[in-house]
Design a protein around this motif. Structure first.
Motif, PDB file in Angstrom:
ATOM      1  N   ALA A 193     -17.115   1.742  22.054  1.00  0.00           N
ATOM      2  CA  ALA A 193     -17.602   2.339  23.292  1.00  0.00           C
ATOM      3  C   ALA A 193     -18.070   1.305  24.281  1.00  0.00           C
ATOM      4  N   TYR A 217     -18.349   0.132  28.479  1.00  0.00           N
ATOM      5  CA  TYR A 217     -18.310   0.621  29.783  1.00  0.00           C
ATOM      6  C   TYR A 217     -17.057   0.017  30.746  1.00  0.00           C
ATOM      7  N   ASN A 277     -16.085  -0.281  33.708  1.00  0.00           N
ATOM      8  CA  ASN A 277     -16.297  -0.708  35.116  1.00  0.00           C
ATOM      9  C   ASN A 277     -17.223  -1.910  34.970  1.00  0.00           C
ATOM     10  N   MET A 278     -17.590  -2.189  33.760  1.00  0.00           N
ATOM     11  CA  MET A 278     -18.399  -3.402  33.630  1.00  0.00           C
ATOM     12  C   MET A 278     -17.873  -4.502  32.987  1.00  0.00           C
ATOM     13  N   ASN A 323     -21.456  -5.448  29.412  1.00  0.00           N
ATOM     14  CA  ASN A 323     -21.799  -4.695  28.540  1.00  0.00           C
ATOM     15  C   ASN A 323     -22.541  -5.031  27.217  1.00  0.00           C
ATOM     16  N   LYS A 353     -13.431  -7.328  33.318  1.00  0.00           N
ATOM     17  CA  LYS A 353     -13.996  -5.883  33.233  1.00  0.00           C
ATOM     18  C   LYS A 353     -13.277  -5.437  31.802  1.00  0.00           C
ATOM     19  N   SER A 403     -12.182  -2.796  31.227  1.00  0.00           N
ATOM     20  CA  SER A 403     -10.966  -1.757  31.439  1.00  0.00           C
ATOM     21  C   SER A 403      -9.663  -2.714  31.496  1.00  0.00           C
TER      22      SER A 403
END
Length: 78
Positions: free
Chosen positions: A6, A8, A10-11, A16, A47, A49
């Motif tokens: 888990a 994030y 966009n961070m 994170n 990032k 992602s």
């Protein structure tokens, strides 16, 4: 930790990690303790992602290390 930790998306990785440190009331210095051992130092500004699944799992392990108090039980660590 499940297959996709888990994070994030966009961070950054560092953001994170700091988020989880704050969530578990841990000092940010624990990030410095493990970043070289887990070979995450070069990815801290990236990032979440943009990480591969393997790197996401490595960051997930990093989060488990900085937030745990006692020990971590690993299933199939190889």
């Amino acid at each position: 930790m499940i297959e996709a930790p888990a994070l994030y998306p966009n961070m950054t990785v560092e953001a994170n990690l700091k988020f989880y440190c704050r969530l578990y009331h841990k000092d940010y210095s624990s990030i410095d303790c493990y970043k070289e051992d887990l070979e995450v130092a070069t990815y801290l500004k990236r990032k979440a992602s943009k990480l591969s699944l393997g790197m996401k799992q490595r960051v997930g392990l990093f989060i488990a290390l900085i937030t745990s108090d006692e020990f971590i039980l690993l299933d199939e660590p190889t």
